[in-house]
Enzyme design. Structure first.
Site, PDB file in Angstrom:
ATOM      1  N   ASP A   1     -48.272 -48.824 -67.540  1.00  0.00           N
ATOM      2  CA  ASP A   1     -48.187 -49.196 -68.956  1.00  0.00           C
ATOM      3  C   ASP A   1     -49.502 -49.804 -69.434  1.00  0.00           C
ATOM      4  O   ASP A   1     -49.943 -49.561 -70.545  1.00  0.00           O
ATOM      5  CB  ASP A   1     -47.031 -50.177 -69.198  1.00  0.00           C
ATOM      6  CG  ASP A   1     -46.983 -50.620 -70.654  1.00  0.00           C
ATOM      7  OD1 ASP A   1     -46.837 -49.736 -71.516  1.00  0.00           O
ATOM      8  OD2 ASP A   1     -47.150 -51.820 -70.934  1.00  0.00           O
TER       9      ASP A   1
ATOM     10  N   SER B   1     -42.812 -47.985 -72.692  1.00  0.00           N
ATOM     11  CA  SER B   1     -43.684 -49.139 -72.447  1.00  0.00           C
ATOM     12  C   SER B   1     -42.840 -50.404 -72.278  1.00  0.00           C
ATOM     13  O   SER B   1     -42.994 -51.157 -71.311  1.00  0.00           O
ATOM     14  CB  SER B   1     -44.654 -49.273 -73.633  1.00  0.00           C
ATOM     15  OG  SER B   1     -45.285 -50.511 -73.619  1.00  0.00           O
TER      16      SER B   1
ATOM     17  N   LYS C   1     -41.491 -52.291 -68.203  1.00  0.00           N
ATOM     18  CA  LYS C   1     -41.737 -53.682 -67.797  1.00  0.00           C
ATOM     19  C   LYS C   1     -40.423 -54.454 -67.669  1.00  0.00           C
ATOM     20  O   LYS C   1     -40.217 -55.203 -66.720  1.00  0.00           O
ATOM     21  CB  LYS C   1     -42.651 -54.366 -68.830  1.00  0.00           C
ATOM     22  CG  LYS C   1     -44.080 -53.834 -68.802  1.00  0.00           C
ATOM     23  CD  LYS C   1     -44.914 -54.339 -69.955  1.00  0.00           C
ATOM     24  CE  LYS C   1     -44.494 -53.750 -71.262  1.00  0.00           C
ATOM     25  NZ  LYS C   1     -45.399 -53.850 -72.381  1.00  0.00           N
TER      26      LYS C   1
ATOM     27  N   ARG D   1     -53.473 -45.914 -75.827  1.00  0.00           N
ATOM     28  CA  ARG D   1     -52.726 -45.768 -77.098  1.00  0.00           C
ATOM     29  C   ARG D   1     -53.366 -46.612 -78.188  1.00  0.00           C
ATOM     30  O   ARG D   1     -53.487 -46.199 -79.336  1.00  0.00           O
ATOM     31  CB  ARG D   1     -51.264 -46.215 -76.908  1.00  0.00           C
ATOM     32  CG  ARG D   1     -50.413 -45.220 -76.148  1.00  0.00           C
ATOM     33  CD  ARG D   1     -49.089 -45.853 -75.732  1.00  0.00           C
ATOM     34  NE  ARG D   1     -48.291 -46.258 -76.857  1.00  0.00           N
ATOM     35  CZ  ARG D   1     -47.333 -47.204 -76.802  1.00  0.00           C
ATOM     36  NH1 ARG D   1     -47.056 -47.812 -75.658  1.00  0.00           N
ATOM     37  NH2 ARG D   1     -46.651 -47.523 -77.863  1.00  0.00           N
TER      38      ARG D   1
ATOM     39  N   HIS E   1     -35.600 -59.358 -75.160  1.00  0.00           N
ATOM     40  CA  HIS E   1     -36.931 -58.856 -75.519  1.00  0.00           C
ATOM     41  C   HIS E   1     -37.008 -58.664 -77.022  1.00  0.00           C
ATOM     42  O   HIS E   1     -36.134 -58.040 -77.625  1.00  0.00           O
ATOM     43  CB  HIS E   1     -37.204 -57.516 -74.821  1.00  0.00           C
ATOM     44  CG  HIS E   1     -38.532 -56.941 -75.201  1.00  0.00           C
ATOM     45  ND1 HIS E   1     -39.702 -57.342 -74.606  1.00  0.00           N
ATOM     46  CD2 HIS E   1     -38.887 -56.037 -76.156  1.00  0.00           C
ATOM     47  CE1 HIS E   1     -40.713 -56.692 -75.150  1.00  0.00           C
ATOM     48  NE2 HIS E   1     -40.244 -55.900 -76.100  1.00  0.00           N
TER      49      HIS E   1
HETATM   50  N1  URA Z   1     -44.371 -53.729 -76.958  1.00  0.00           N
HETATM   51  C1  URA Z   1     -44.708 -53.136 -75.801  1.00  0.00           C
HETATM   52  O1  URA Z   1     -44.644 -53.735 -74.736  1.00  0.00           O
HETATM   53  N2  URA Z   1     -45.115 -51.847 -75.835  1.00  0.00           N
HETATM   54  C2  URA Z   1     -45.197 -51.133 -76.980  1.00  0.00           C
HETATM   55  O2  URA Z   1     -45.560 -49.982 -76.933  1.00  0.00           O
HETATM   56  C3  URA Z   1     -44.849 -51.774 -78.177  1.00  0.00           C
HETATM   57  C4  URA Z   1     -44.418 -53.078 -78.142  1.00  0.00           C
END
Ligand code: URA
Length: 436
Positions: A161, A183, A187, A168, A82
């Site tokens: 999220d 967040s 995922k 946010r 990621h």
């Molecule tokens: N990427 C995400 O998936 N969430 C965030 O809050 C910041 C970057």
């Protein structure tokens, strides 16, 4: 339980209990807690933070708000990566097939680009016929057969999220470490990988502008993941300039193929080998990280990584002929060069401006549902530390219309600072953190 009490508690900088966090997440998704109350708690978390235990439970309940994929029936260790987001970050298209060619199972969910940061799903969609709309059963078959599959993130993955991020985004509370960590991890942990490598970007083209904030995010991502029993690693890498030389979907596919063919070295190649090497090492295919990196480099040198990329493209319905015929990829019809206005050394590049210029060409999107121009983008011609002469091309802007080229040029022309004195090139790899 009462949401007002929970908000008041966090406003007073007290620690929330697991039950309170669970209540907040569940009632946010169900709509029982109003958006203004969710926003108030997010602001309180933004200001007063969360300890590791609170962040763990926030992640857990966000993850449990949707599907949790189980790929345990697939043999071998499943690895994922990621990136926290940057410009010209095409690492996945190189590291994932290279690691798969070394025997690592890659079952990966990727997202689309938003704002100045690109997304793997958009890049892959530049390949004619390629689909990332894949069911779990298909993904299982593909990963058993070829060792690699990349899917689009579904709406049923961590819906909490989706809800929280949208609030946010409009309340100025995106840049909060516990909110970013929960967040990302809600995922990633729901997508079923055994091990995850995080690429935490650091610099003016990233969320984390300095090494201290990047390191703190990397430590939290790896630390909270290990509380879930996941083996992870984090690389902190430079984003004070675009990582590769091409920005935009077709353009980045071309650059990735050039790296896989062994035709291009430089920062994108080096970071891809390191991230791929981490995946190989975390998946226990080598005894050390150094051996992992060497194995990835060898897979590129021998053409093994490129063959795996070809197999992966064909398996997901894409036209693999693009590998030897870039003319089959979408193209943009108009172009403008931005040239140096004086002799000197490139002292700095405003990466966010380059990313914004790329969005202006049509290569990226500002709002979630905006359509994108797959052939558009920017080709960089200079990096920090390079000497340039007056009138040398610094970058080329490509778009479907000359108007879009002009408005992207208006933004990009201010991105380079040229000074008379030489400057050291930025260090690409700033730190590596591993966690059992
Ligand atoms: N990427 C995400 O998936 N969430 C965030 O809050 C910041 C970057």
């Amino acid at each position: 339980m009462n949401i007002v009490d929970i908000i008041t508690k966090k406003l007073n900088n007290k620690t929330l209990s697991p039950k309170e966090i669970e209540y907040f997440v569940k009632t946010s998704v169900s709509g029982q807690t109003a958006d203004y109350q969710v926003s108030a708690l997010l602001a309180a978390i933004f200001v007063n933070g969360m300890n590791d235990e609170e962040t763990f439970f926030l992640t857990k309940y966000m993850m449990e708000s949707g599907d949790i994929l189980d790929f345990s029936s697939v043999s071998g260790i499943k690895a994922d990566k990621h990136s926290t987001g940057g410009v010209a970050d095409t690492v996945t298209l190189i590291a994932a097939p290279a690691a798969a060619s070394c025997g690592v199972r890659i079952i990966k969910m990727s997202g689309r680009g938003l704002g100045y940061s690109g997304g793997t799903i958009d890049k892959l969609s530049a390949i004619p016929g390629f689909t990332t709309d894949i069911s779990k059963d298909e993904a299982l078959k593909m990963s058993e057969k070829s060792g690699i599959v990349i899917m689009g993130q579904t709406d049923t993955l961590a819906p909490a999220d989706k809800k929280i991020y949208a609030l946010r985004d409009v309340t100025g509370t995106v840049e909060s470490a516990p909110l970013i960590v929960s967040s990302i991890l809600s995922k990633k942990l729901a997508s079923g990988a055994d091990t995850i490598v995080f690429d935490v970007k650091c610099g003016n083209g990233a969320f984390m502008k300095n090494i201290n904030s990047a390191k703190s995010l990397a430590l939290q991502l790896t630390g909270i993941s290990s509380m879930f029993g996941k083996k992870t690693a984090a690389v902190i890498s430079d984003m004070s300039q675009p990582l590769g030389m091409n920005i935009g979907n077709s353009l980045e596919v071309i650059e990735a193929i050039e790296v896989l063919k062994g035709n291009v070295e430089g920062d994108l190649y080096e970071l891809s080998c390191l991230i791929g090497g981490c995946m190989v090492f975390q998946a226990q295919k080598t005894k050390s990280l150094e051996d992992g990196v060497e194995l990835i480099k060898k897979s590129i040198k021998t053409g093994q990584a490129l063959s795996k990329f070809e197999e992966f493209v064909a398996q997901q319905g894409g036209n693999a002929k693009i590998i030897n015929n870039y003319g089959l990829l979408p193209k943009a019809g108009s172009k403008i060069d931005i040239k140096a206005d004086k002799n000197g050394y490139i002292n700095s590049i405003n990466t966010q401006l380059i990313g914004r210029a790329s969005v202006e060409t049509g290569a990226g999107r500002i709002k979630k549902n905006d359509s994108i121009d797959l052939g558009a983008g920017i080709i960089m011609n200079a990096r920090i530390g390079d000497f340039v002469k007056e009138d040398d091309i610094l970058l080329t802007i490509l778009s479907s219309t000359s108007e879009k080229c002009l408005s992207a040029a208006e933004i990009a022309k201010n991105a380079f600072e040229i000074l008379p004195c030489p400057i050291e090139k930025p260090i690409l790899i700033k730190d590596i953190i591993t966690k059992e």
